[in-house]
Design a protein around this motif. Structure first.
Motif, PDB file in Angstrom:
ATOM      1  N   PHE A  77      -3.803   1.062   3.430  1.00 30.85           N
ATOM      2  CA  PHE A  77      -3.073   2.324   3.300  1.00 30.85           C
ATOM      3  C   PHE A  77      -1.910   2.349   4.286  1.00 30.85           C
ATOM      4  O   PHE A  77      -2.099   2.095   5.484  1.00 30.85           O
ATOM      5  CB  PHE A  77      -3.995   3.514   3.587  1.00 30.85           C
ATOM      6  N   THR A  78      -0.727   2.648   3.777  1.00 29.72           N
ATOM      7  CA  THR A  78       0.442   2.861   4.622  1.00 29.72           C
ATOM      8  C   THR A  78       0.539   4.347   4.918  1.00 29.72           C
ATOM      9  O   THR A  78       0.547   5.181   4.002  1.00 29.72           O
ATOM     10  CB  THR A  78       1.726   2.391   3.912  1.00 29.72           C
ATOM     11  N   PRO A 110      -5.915  15.072   3.464  1.00 33.56           N
ATOM     12  CA  PRO A 110      -6.477  13.730   3.311  1.00 33.56           C
ATOM     13  C   PRO A 110      -5.350  12.696   3.243  1.00 33.56           C
ATOM     14  O   PRO A 110      -4.165  13.045   3.261  1.00 33.56           O
ATOM     15  CB  PRO A 110      -7.210  13.836   1.980  1.00 33.56           C
ATOM     16  N   LEU A 111      -5.728  11.457   3.110  1.00 35.42           N
ATOM     17  CA  LEU A 111      -4.723  10.418   2.876  1.00 35.42           C
ATOM     18  C   LEU A 111      -4.157  10.547   1.468  1.00 35.42           C
ATOM     19  O   LEU A 111      -2.959  10.348   1.236  1.00 35.42           O
ATOM     20  CB  LEU A 111      -5.343   9.026   3.049  1.00 35.42           C
ATOM     21  N   TYR A 126       0.906   2.845  11.823  1.00 38.24           N
ATOM     22  CA  TYR A 126       1.102   3.471  10.513  1.00 38.24           C
ATOM     23  C   TYR A 126       0.534   2.630   9.366  1.00 38.24           C
ATOM     24  O   TYR A 126       1.029   2.685   8.234  1.00 38.24           O
ATOM     25  CB  TYR A 126       2.591   3.775  10.290  1.00 38.24           C
ATOM     26  N   LYS A 127      -0.507   1.907   9.674  1.00 36.62           N
ATOM     27  CA  LYS A 127      -1.182   1.157   8.616  1.00 36.62           C
ATOM     28  C   LYS A 127      -2.647   0.966   8.999  1.00 36.62           C
ATOM     29  O   LYS A 127      -2.971   0.613  10.134  1.00 36.62           O
ATOM     30  CB  LYS A 127      -0.523  -0.197   8.383  1.00 36.62           C
ATOM     31  N   ILE A 128      -3.531   1.212   8.034  1.00 36.45           N
ATOM     32  CA  ILE A 128      -4.960   0.988   8.255  1.00 36.45           C
ATOM     33  C   ILE A 128      -5.541   0.242   7.065  1.00 36.45           C
ATOM     34  O   ILE A 128      -4.976   0.254   5.964  1.00 36.45           O
ATOM     35  CB  ILE A 128      -5.740   2.319   8.482  1.00 36.45           C
ATOM     36  N   ARG A 129      -6.676  -0.411   7.308  1.00 33.16           N
ATOM     37  CA  ARG A 129      -7.408  -1.078   6.236  1.00 33.16           C
ATOM     38  C   ARG A 129      -8.824  -0.540   6.204  1.00 33.16           C
ATOM     39  O   ARG A 129      -9.460  -0.374   7.255  1.00 33.16           O
ATOM     40  CB  ARG A 129      -7.434  -2.594   6.437  1.00 33.16           C
ATOM     41  N   LEU A 130      -9.309  -0.277   5.014  1.00 32.38           N
ATOM     42  CA  LEU A 130     -10.687   0.141   4.803  1.00 32.38           C
ATOM     43  C   LEU A 130     -11.443  -0.985   4.121  1.00 32.38           C
ATOM     44  O   LEU A 130     -11.004  -1.486   3.077  1.00 32.38           O
ATOM     45  CB  LEU A 130     -10.755   1.408   3.944  1.00 32.38           C
TER      46      LEU A 130
END
Length: 519
Positions: free
Chosen positions: A79-80, A51-52, A126-130
């Motif tokens: 999340f990085t 998982p993250l 390499y970065k996402i937003r939830l």
């Protein structure tokens, strides 16, 4: 020898690589990480997929495929992602894989675990937003079992869509894996054995020394114990309580016992107008709370604890364990046996002569499940409910009772929230079923209370932890009053282990092989 609590693996540098053999009563019936929210499947797959955010040996949250995370506003988490990570086939791990895994998981049997997430956005590789539906202060806790798949691999192998929760839809991912975790599955014989090998390209370091591990499926308890005593395996899961003394007195062996987050409970079908497996073809007795109250009053969890579980369980008045955030000791006090009151309630409800029903339970899923099922049948018979226990292998049982069919009138169930927080229980099991959002996906009995649903919504967005805990306790108090679930007990985890093996025994039933050491 009996050892209680969690044992932590420690290993000095330069330890020899080792082989490890262990056995359990049942197999993970799919290797698809998004098909179903199932404790055993997560226990197996968490060695292969990641998982993250993961849990460490002390159960604290740790960075995994994400190196950092923060709540940037009320409904946005950023999340990085970890750079330089590769899937076991050599593909690079990037944000596209996380976005893909979100879409895939939301279409599968784990969507209830992600119910609070409205959308995902790729910021860069390499970065996402939830984005959450409302404020969600515990999102990292909720995604420890959201395992990330390789988008490229899934597309190449026709596994873009997840398998079904009831295991009737076969995809390439049901039998094959490609993760970023500490191990790969190099051999698999479903229902017989799974062979793990250390992943040489894993980004992290194992504190244990297990390079190769073979998990054998041995459904018969006596055969499993014999395999441990004879030395065929180094450890067994699901040690029968009645054999604990024998194993503990055997030279070179010990009993490893610790708290299990899993609680066992009955859930009657209250959604249908009749019993699909019972004598009442034109009505449903379980829709009358007095019948459910009578059932609870007729079952003595203390007797089950002593006679069946050999004291390796703790009677519980709620369908969550005492270690789970939101548990209230007062509400969680077990209901005491009162047969006279139970019979009176049955008479008031118009069922003085009782009725017949089938109880669906497993015979290989958790400690003494079939024996517990039979004991419940005996208890309910005292108030005129003629129970026919239908004990099945977990694979068949799950196909029957899981969504979308919910094909049962009365089921014996177990649940362990990986978040260690009651919100996951509330959203996936107590909320009114909503296929669109995933809420109530595993609410097998179809319980529905608008007050509980309202509280679930408030819990999801409350940042003040004390207020949030109070809201959880309100919801659980309503659920207990409604007798939506009939709790029995919280289990112990019971392993038989060779003395030369050091293990970590988490309360979420995982097998974290990366911490295991063979001396």
């Amino acid at each position: 020898m009996l050892v209680t609590g969690v044992a932590f693996a420690t290993i000095a540098g330069g330890a020899q690589a080792a082989d490890f053999k262990f056995a359990g009563p049942l197999d993970a019936y799919t290797l698809d990480p998004h098909a179903v929210s199932n404790t055993l499947i997560f226990a197996v797959l968490s060695n292969v997929y990641e998982p993250l955010v993961r849990r460490g040996p002390d159960l604290s949250l740790q960075p995994a495929l994400a190196t950092a995370w923060s709540q940037v506003d009320d409904t946005t988490w950023e999340f990085t992602l970890r750079q330089g990570v590769k899937f076991s086939n050599g593909d690079d791990f990037k944000a596209d894989d996380v976005v893909f895994s979100f879409t895939r998981a939301k279409a599968g049997g784990v969507k209830a675990n992600l119910a609070s997430i409205a959308s995902i956005e790729k910021v860069d590789d390499y970065k996402i937003r939830l984005k959450t539906v409302t404020t969600d202060p515990i999102l990292p806790n909720e995604i420890v079992n959201w395992l990330i798949m390789d988008k490229k691999w899934a597309e190449a192998n026709g596994a873009v869509q997840p398998g079904s929760a009831n295991n009737t839809t076969e995809t390439f991912a049901n039998r094959n894996t490609n993760g970023t975790g500490p191990y790969v599955i190099k051999e698999r014989d479903p229902g017989v054995k799974t062979v793990f090998a250390a992943n040489p390209s894993w980004w992290d370091k194992r504190s244990g020394n297990v390079d190769n591990a073979t998990f054998f499926v041995i459904p018969n308890p006596s055969t499993r114990v014999s395999a441990l005593i004879s030395g065929e395996v180094d450890m067994i899961d699901g040690l029968p309580p009645q054999d604990a003394d024998r194993v503990g007195k055997t030279d070179g062996l010990r009993v490893q016992a610790g708290p299990d987050l899993r609680t066992i409970y009955l859930q009657p079908d209250v959604a249908r107008d009749n019993l699909i497996y019972g004598s009442e073809k034109d009505k449903n007795p379980f829709r009358d709370v007095r019948v459910r109250q009578a059932m609870q009053l007729s079952i003595d969890p203390v007797a089950i604890q002593k006679r069946i579980m050999r004291n390796f369980s703790v009677p519980d008045g709620l369908p969550i364990a005492s270690e789970v955030n939101g548990f209230d000791p007062a509400t969680g006090e077990p209901v005491k046996l009162d047969l006279d009151k139970a019979k009176e309630l049955m008479k008031e409800a118009g069922y003085e002569k009782g009725f017949a029903v089938t109880l669906d339970c497993t015979n290989d899923r958790f400690m003494n499940d079939e024996a517990t099922c039979i004991a419940i049948a005996g208890s309910l018979a005292k108030i005129g409910i003629k129970v026919e226990p239908r004990a099945q292998a977990t694979s068949r049982w799950a196909t029957q009772i899981n969504p979308p069919e919910y094909n049962t009138s009365l089921a014996l169930l177990g649940y362990s929230p990986a978040t260690y927080d009651a919100q996951l229980f509330l959203t996936s099991i107590a909320a009114t079923r909503d296929p669109k959002s995933g809420l109530g996906a595993f609410n097998i009995g179809g319980y529905s209370n608008p007050d509980v649903d309202r509280l679930i919504g408030e819990i999801a967005k409350e940042k003040d932890q004390e207020k949030r805990k109070g809201l959880i306790q309100q919801a659980l108090k309503i659920i207990k009053t409604d007798v939506a679930f009939i709790p029995l007990h919280q289990l112990n985890i019971l392993w038989g282990v060779k003395n030369n093996i050091t293990v970590v025994q988490p309360a979420d039933l995982a097998y974290p092989l990366r911490y295991f050491t063979v001396k």
